[in-house]
Design a protein around this motif. Structure first.
Motif, PDB file in Angstrom:
ATOM      1  N   GLU A   1       0.811  -1.211   0.000  1.00 42.73           N
ATOM      2  CA  GLU A   1       0.000   0.000   0.000  1.00 42.73           C
ATOM      3  C   GLU A   1       0.849   1.268   0.000  1.00 42.73           C
ATOM      4  O   GLU A   1       0.526   2.257  -0.666  1.00 42.73           O
ATOM      5  N   TRP A   2       1.988   1.225   0.727  1.00 42.72           N
ATOM      6  CA  TRP A   2       2.852   2.402   0.777  1.00 42.72           C
ATOM      7  C   TRP A   2       3.540   2.638  -0.570  1.00 42.72           C
ATOM      8  O   TRP A   2       3.717   3.777  -1.004  1.00 42.72           O
ATOM      9  N   GLN A   3       3.914   1.551  -1.246  1.00 40.19           N
ATOM     10  CA  GLN A   3       4.553   1.681  -2.546  1.00 40.19           C
ATOM     11  C   GLN A   3       3.581   2.225  -3.592  1.00 40.19           C
ATOM     12  O   GLN A   3       3.940   3.080  -4.409  1.00 40.19           O
ATOM     13  N   ILE A   4       2.344   1.731  -3.554  1.00 39.60           N
ATOM     14  CA  ILE A   4       1.335   2.207  -4.502  1.00 39.60           C
ATOM     15  C   ILE A   4       1.017   3.676  -4.245  1.00 39.60           C
ATOM     16  O   ILE A   4       0.933   4.491  -5.176  1.00 39.60           O
ATOM     17  N   ALA A   5       0.843   4.022  -2.968  1.00 39.82           N
ATOM     18  CA  ALA A   5       0.547   5.412  -2.614  1.00 39.82           C
ATOM     19  C   ALA A   5       1.695   6.331  -3.040  1.00 39.82           C
ATOM     20  O   ALA A   5       1.458   7.462  -3.510  1.00 39.82           O
ATOM     21  N   ALA A   6       2.926   5.861  -2.894  1.00 43.51           N
ATOM     22  CA  ALA A   6       4.082   6.666  -3.312  1.00 43.51           C
ATOM     23  C   ALA A   6       4.084   6.864  -4.826  1.00 43.51           C
ATOM     24  O   ALA A   6       4.413   7.958  -5.318  1.00 43.51           O
ATOM     25  N   ASP A   7       3.715   5.825  -5.574  1.00 42.26           N
ATOM     26  CA  ASP A   7       3.623   5.960  -7.037  1.00 42.26           C
ATOM     27  C   ASP A   7       2.634   7.057  -7.418  1.00 42.26           C
ATOM     28  O   ASP A   7       2.871   7.830  -8.361  1.00 42.26           O
ATOM     29  N   ILE A   8       1.522   7.131  -6.684  1.00 41.28           N
ATOM     30  CA  ILE A   8       0.493   8.123  -6.993  1.00 41.28           C
ATOM     31  C   ILE A   8       0.964   9.529  -6.605  1.00 41.28           C
ATOM     32  O   ILE A   8       0.870  10.472  -7.403  1.00 41.28           O
ATOM     33  N   ARG A   9       1.496   9.660  -5.390  1.00 42.87           N
ATOM     34  CA  ARG A   9       1.921  10.979  -4.911  1.00 42.87           C
ATOM     35  C   ARG A   9       3.057  11.558  -5.753  1.00 42.87           C
ATOM     36  O   ARG A   9       3.098  12.752  -6.028  1.00 42.87           O
TER      37      ARG A   9
ATOM     38  N   SER B   1       3.756   7.037 -16.154  1.00 42.51           N
ATOM     39  CA  SER B   1       4.379   6.149 -17.138  1.00 42.51           C
ATOM     40  C   SER B   1       3.454   5.007 -17.546  1.00 42.51           C
ATOM     41  O   SER B   1       3.600   4.439 -18.635  1.00 42.51           O
ATOM     42  N   PHE B   2       2.479   4.672 -16.667  1.00 44.00           N
ATOM     43  CA  PHE B   2       1.562   3.574 -16.992  1.00 44.00           C
ATOM     44  C   PHE B   2       0.395   4.046 -17.849  1.00 44.00           C
ATOM     45  O   PHE B   2      -0.289   3.225 -18.453  1.00 44.00           O
ATOM     46  N   LEU B   3       0.177   5.343 -17.878  1.00 41.46           N
ATOM     47  CA  LEU B   3      -0.946   5.873 -18.646  1.00 41.46           C
ATOM     48  C   LEU B   3      -0.647   5.885 -20.134  1.00 41.46           C
ATOM     49  O   LEU B   3      -1.569   5.992 -20.949  1.00 41.46           O
ATOM     50  N   THR B   4       0.628   5.796 -20.492  1.00 42.74           N
ATOM     51  CA  THR B   4       1.017   5.829 -21.907  1.00 42.74           C
ATOM     52  C   THR B   4       1.519   4.471 -22.400  1.00 42.74           C
ATOM     53  O   THR B   4       2.017   4.368 -23.512  1.00 42.74           O
ATOM     54  N   LYS B   5       1.391   3.453 -21.548  1.00 42.99           N
ATOM     55  CA  LYS B   5       1.865   2.120 -21.923  1.00 42.99           C
ATOM     56  C   LYS B   5       0.703   1.130 -21.885  1.00 42.99           C
ATOM     57  O   LYS B   5      -0.227   1.280 -21.089  1.00 42.99           O
ATOM     58  N   PRO B   6       0.755   0.108 -22.734  1.00 45.50           N
ATOM     59  CA  PRO B   6      -0.301  -0.919 -22.730  1.00 45.50           C
ATOM     60  C   PRO B   6      -0.092  -1.908 -21.574  1.00 45.50           C
ATOM     61  O   PRO B   6       0.084  -3.115 -21.775  1.00 45.50           O
ATOM     62  N   LEU B   7      -0.100  -1.363 -20.359  1.00 44.90           N
ATOM     63  CA  LEU B   7       0.175  -2.175 -19.185  1.00 44.90           C
ATOM     64  C   LEU B   7      -0.793  -1.778 -18.077  1.00 44.90           C
ATOM     65  O   LEU B   7      -0.871  -0.607 -17.703  1.00 44.90           O
ATOM     66  N   SER B   8      -1.562  -2.724 -17.597  1.00 45.96           N
ATOM     67  CA  SER B   8      -2.506  -2.462 -16.515  1.00 45.96           C
ATOM     68  C   SER B   8      -1.740  -2.246 -15.207  1.00 45.96           C
ATOM     69  O   SER B   8      -0.896  -3.072 -14.840  1.00 45.96           O
ATOM     70  N   TYR B   9      -2.043  -1.146 -14.527  1.00 43.72           N
ATOM     71  CA  TYR B   9      -1.365  -0.906 -13.245  1.00 43.72           C
ATOM     72  C   TYR B   9      -1.765  -1.952 -12.222  1.00 43.72           C
ATOM     73  O   TYR B   9      -0.939  -2.386 -11.422  1.00 43.72           O
ATOM     74  N   LEU B  10      -3.023  -2.385 -12.246  1.00 38.95           N
ATOM     75  CA  LEU B  10      -3.462  -3.443 -11.328  1.00 38.95           C
ATOM     76  C   LEU B  10      -2.705  -4.739 -11.606  1.00 38.95           C
ATOM     77  O   LEU B  10      -2.248  -5.411 -10.676  1.00 38.95           O
ATOM     78  N   GLY B  11      -2.565  -5.094 -12.886  1.00 41.32           N
ATOM     79  CA  GLY B  11      -1.810  -6.287 -13.246  1.00 41.32           C
ATOM     80  C   GLY B  11      -0.343  -6.163 -12.868  1.00 41.32           C
ATOM     81  O   GLY B  11       0.280  -7.129 -12.419  1.00 41.32           O
ATOM     82  N   TYR B  12       0.203  -4.961 -13.054  1.00 42.39           N
ATOM     83  CA  TYR B  12       1.600  -4.703 -12.680  1.00 42.39           C
ATOM     84  C   TYR B  12       1.804  -4.903 -11.180  1.00 42.39           C
ATOM     85  O   TYR B  12       2.724  -5.608 -10.759  1.00 42.39           O
ATOM     86  N   ARG B  13       0.936  -4.289 -10.374  1.00 46.48           N
ATOM     87  CA  ARG B  13       1.081  -4.404  -8.915  1.00 46.48           C
ATOM     88  C   ARG B  13       0.797  -5.827  -8.452  1.00 46.48           C
ATOM     89  O   ARG B  13       1.410  -6.312  -7.488  1.00 46.48           O
TER      90      ARG B  13
END
Length: 270
Positions: A83-91, A97-109
Motif C-alpha cells: 500500500e505504501w509503494q502504490i501510494a508513493a507511485d500516486i503521490r 508512465s503507466f498511462l502511456t503504456k499498454p500495461l494495466s497498473y493493477l496487473g503490474y502491482r
C-alpha cells in the motif's frame, strides 16, 4: 495474448530481483515476529490452566496449533508494504508512465505482489519451520487429501482478497496526501476480526453469524478453519460461496477505485 502475459512475467521477474535485496529485512521481521507468538503461548497456557478444561472444542495443544497456522498463513497471504509503494507511485507521479503504456497498473502491482510473496515466504520459512518443529507434539495433520486442496484454494482467495483490499486502500492517495490513518484503522479490524488475535469460532454464536458475512473472516481464519476440519459439509460450501463473493467484490472495488481515482488525478493535473 502471449505477449501480454510475457509483460507481466517480466514484471514478476523484476519484482523478484528487487524484493530479494530486502531478504535480511524480511528474515529479521519474521524472526522477531515470533516474540508475540511466545506471549500468546504463555497467555493461553494460563487461561487453560485456570479453566481446567477446553474452550469451544479447543484444548491447549489445538489452540497453539491454531496460532502456528495463523503465523504461517499470515506470512503467505499478507501484503508487505504494497500500500505504501502504490501510494508513493500516486503521490510522486510515477503512475504517469503507466498511462502511456499498454500495461494495466493493477496487473503490474499484482505481479509485484506475487513476486514479493514468493521471496518473503522463501526467506521467512526457515524460522517458521523451526518453530513448528519445536511445537511438533501439537501438530495434527488432516487425514483426507481433499482437505489440503480446500484449504489451499481458500488460502489463495484470501491472498487475492488481501491484495485487492490493500490496493483499494492505496487508491485513497488520489484524494488525500497521507493514507496511514485509514490503513491502520482497516488493519486493526483485520487483526481483531480476521482471527489473528483469537479463533473466530470461540465467539458467541450470534457474533459468529455476523462475522461470517464480513470480509475479515475470510482473510485468515477461513483457510485455517478448513485445514483444522472445523468447517465441513454445508458450512464449508457456504464459506466458499461467501469468500468467492467477497473476492469478486474486492476485485471490482479495486478496479472502480483506480478508475475514479484516475479521473480525479487527470482532472487535477490538467
Amino acid at each position: 495474448m502471449t505477449a501480454r502475459i510475457d509483460k507481466y512475467i517480466s514484471v514478476f521477474n523484476i519484482g523478484l530481483q528487487n524484493t530479494f535485496v530486502y531478504r535480511w529485512n524480511y528474515f529479521l521481521r519474521a524472526l522477531f515476529g515470533l516474540i508475540p507468538l511466545a506471549g500468546t503461548v504463555f497467555l493461553w497456557r494460563a487461561i487453560f490452566r485456570e479453566r481446567g478444561g477446553g474452550l469451544h472444542g479447543y484444548d491447549y495443544g489445538s489452540m497453539i496449533y491454531y496460532y502456528l497456522l495463523a503465523l504461517l498463513v499470515s506470512n503467505l497471504v499478507t501484503p508487505t508494504e504494497d500500500e505504501w509503494q502504490i501510494a508513493a507511485d500516486i503521490r510522486e507521479g510515477q503512475i504517469n508512465s503507466f498511462l502511456t503504456k499498454p500495461l494495466s497498473y493493477l496487473g503490474y502491482r499484482f505481479s509485484i505482489f506475487l513476486s514479493g510473496r514468493l521471496v518473503y515466504t522463501a526467506v521467512t520459512l526457515p524460522p517458521i519451520v523451526l518453530i513448528f518443529a519445536y511445537f511438533r507434539h501439537y501438530i495434527a495433520l488432516p487425514d483426507q487429501a481433499i482437505t489440503y486442496v480446500y484449504a489451499f484454494i481458500s488460502m489463495l482467495m484470501a491472498a487475492f482478497m488481501q491484495f485487492f483490499i490493500t490496493y483499494s486502500l492505496a487508491m485513497m492517495a488520489f484524494w488525500i496526501l497521507e493514507i496511514s490513518t485509514i490503513v491502520f484503522i482497516v488493519y486493526s479490524f483485520e487483526y481483531f476480526l480476521g482471527g489473528q488475535m483469537f479463533p473466530i469460532d470461540i465467539m458467541p454464536a450470534a457474533v459468529q453469524a455476523v462475522m461470517k458475512w464480513l470480509p475479515f473472516y475470510y482473510e485468515l481464519f477461513c483457510p485455517i478453519a478448513i485445514f483444522l476440519g472445523r468447517l465441513q459439509g454445508p458450512a464449508l460450501a457456504q464459506a466458499f460461496a461467501i469468500q468467492s463473493g467477497w473476492l469478486l467484490l474486492t476485485w471490482a472495488a479495486a478496479r472502480a477505485m483506480w478508475n475514479r481515482g484516475l479521473g480525479h488525478y487527470q482532472a487535477v493535473g490538467g
